[in-house]
Design a protein around this motif. Structure first.
Motif, short mmCIF file in Angstrom:
data_model
loop_
_atom_site.label_atom_id
_atom_site.label_comp_id
_atom_site.label_asym_id
_atom_site.label_seq_id
_atom_site.Cartn_x
_atom_site.Cartn_y
_atom_site.Cartn_z
N UNK A 47 0.57 -1.21 0.22
CA UNK A 47 0.00 -0.28 0.05
C UNK A 47 0.91 1.20 0.12
N UNK A 48 0.53 2.27 -0.47
CA UNK A 48 1.12 3.49 -0.65
C UNK A 48 1.61 4.05 0.60
N UNK A 49 0.86 3.66 1.78
CA UNK A 49 1.29 4.46 3.12
C UNK A 49 2.46 3.70 3.58
N UNK A 50 2.85 2.52 3.19
CA UNK A 50 4.09 1.52 3.71
C UNK A 50 5.20 1.73 2.58
N UNK A 51 4.84 2.53 1.39
CA UNK A 51 5.90 2.37 0.36
C UNK A 51 6.40 3.53 0.16
N UNK A 52 7.65 3.53 -0.92
CA UNK A 52 8.01 4.78 -1.34
C UNK A 52 7.60 5.30 -2.69
N UNK A 53 7.09 6.48 -2.69
CA UNK A 53 6.54 7.02 -3.85
C UNK A 53 7.31 8.19 -4.59
N UNK A 54 7.42 7.98 -5.68
CA UNK A 54 8.00 8.84 -6.59
C UNK A 54 7.26 9.72 -7.39
N UNK A 55 7.01 10.92 -7.40
CA UNK A 55 6.23 11.88 -8.03
C UNK A 55 7.22 12.83 -8.87
N UNK A 56 6.85 12.84 -10.26
CA UNK A 56 7.77 13.59 -11.16
C UNK A 56 6.87 14.40 -11.77
N UNK A 57 7.44 15.77 -12.31
CA UNK A 57 6.58 16.66 -12.98
C UNK A 57 7.47 17.56 -13.73
N UNK A 58 7.27 17.92 -14.91
CA UNK A 58 7.95 19.05 -15.61
C UNK A 58 7.42 20.36 -15.43
N UNK A 59 8.07 21.44 -14.92
CA UNK A 59 7.26 22.68 -14.84
C UNK A 59 8.22 23.75 -15.15
N UNK A 60 8.14 25.02 -15.93
CA UNK A 60 8.76 25.83 -16.17
C UNK A 60 10.25 25.39 -16.62
N UNK A 61 10.40 24.54 -17.41
CA UNK A 61 11.83 23.90 -17.95
C UNK A 61 12.38 23.19 -16.88
N UNK A 62 11.82 23.13 -15.68
CA UNK A 62 12.40 22.29 -14.76
C UNK A 62 11.71 20.81 -14.52
N UNK A 63 12.78 19.75 -14.00
CA UNK A 63 12.04 18.25 -13.74
C UNK A 63 12.18 18.53 -12.14
N UNK A 64 11.17 18.49 -11.53
CA UNK A 64 10.62 18.17 -10.24
C UNK A 64 10.44 16.80 -9.80
N UNK A 85 0.98 28.25 -10.11
CA UNK A 85 0.84 28.52 -11.54
C UNK A 85 2.50 28.90 -11.90
N UNK A 86 3.08 29.12 -10.94
CA UNK A 86 4.78 29.52 -11.16
C UNK A 86 5.54 28.49 -10.10
N UNK A 87 6.61 28.12 -10.51
CA UNK A 87 7.34 27.37 -9.57
C UNK A 87 8.26 28.15 -8.53
N UNK A 88 7.96 28.03 -7.50
CA UNK A 88 8.83 28.71 -6.13
C UNK A 88 8.91 27.77 -5.03
N UNK A 89 10.02 27.77 -4.61
CA UNK A 89 10.49 27.13 -3.24
C UNK A 89 10.61 28.05 -2.14
N UNK A 90 9.95 28.13 -0.96
CA UNK A 90 10.09 29.05 0.09
C UNK A 90 10.43 28.00 1.08
N UNK A 91 11.07 28.48 2.31
CA UNK A 91 11.37 27.85 3.43
C UNK A 91 11.33 28.81 4.50
N UNK A 92 11.12 28.18 5.90
CA UNK A 92 11.19 29.16 6.85
C UNK A 92 11.28 28.62 8.45
N UNK A 93 11.79 29.23 9.18
CA UNK A 93 11.73 28.80 10.69
C UNK A 93 11.35 29.95 11.68
N UNK A 94 10.53 29.52 12.20
CA UNK A 94 10.23 30.72 13.27
C UNK A 94 10.51 30.33 14.73
N UNK A 95 11.70 30.82 15.37
CA UNK A 95 12.32 30.47 16.48
C UNK A 95 11.40 30.72 17.73
N UNK A 96 11.29 30.10 18.66
CA UNK A 96 10.59 29.99 19.93
C UNK A 96 11.87 30.86 20.81
#
Length: 121
Positions: free
Chosen positions: A25-42, A102-113
């Motif tokens: 089953x998916x939940x116990x497996x390793x699943x690979x998702x691939x997509x081409x977007x904005x000239x990138x392979x994600x 609609x456009x490829x964007x990666x953002x990350x953050x960390x809010x410290x306590x």
């Protein structure tokens, strides 16, 4: 917010995953998702039972961005009209968001306590 399912990620990526073991089953497996977007392979590889995720972004076969998390607290697909995106929650306050459309964007953050330890200028 409900836990992310195989169908939610399928909708986000617009492609079926490649499963490591077709008999598991998916939940116990390793699943690979691939997509081409904005000239990138994600590629997103998730192993739900082990809370692992790996995101790679390549252009012309060359790596532009690689991210691996061995303990993902939560994986959420963003439920927003016209947006295909997901968020990996890494720890309390730390996250990585990848938007495919609609456009490829990666953002990350960390809010410290914790209070700031470096003096301000």
């Amino acid at each position: 917010m409900e836990p992310t399912t195989e169908l939610m990620l399928l909708g986000c990526f617009g492609a079926e995953p490649r499963l490591r073991d077709a008999d598991m089953p998916w939940c116990y497996n390793e699943a690979t998702y691939r997509v081409a977007v904005d000239g990138l392979d994600v590629t997103l590889v998730v192993t739900p039972a082990y809370c692992r995720a790996r995101l790679t972004v390549r252009r012309d076969g060359r790596p532009l961005f690689e991210f691996t998390a061995d303990w993902v607290i939560d994986l959420r697909v963003i439920d927003e009209r016209g947006v295909d995106a997901f968020v990996l929650e890494l720890s309390e306050g730390a996250w990585l968001r990848a938007q495919l459309r609609p456009a490829f964007v990666i953002t990350q953050g960390h809010e410290s306590r914790f209070p700031r330890i470096l003096p301000s200028r």
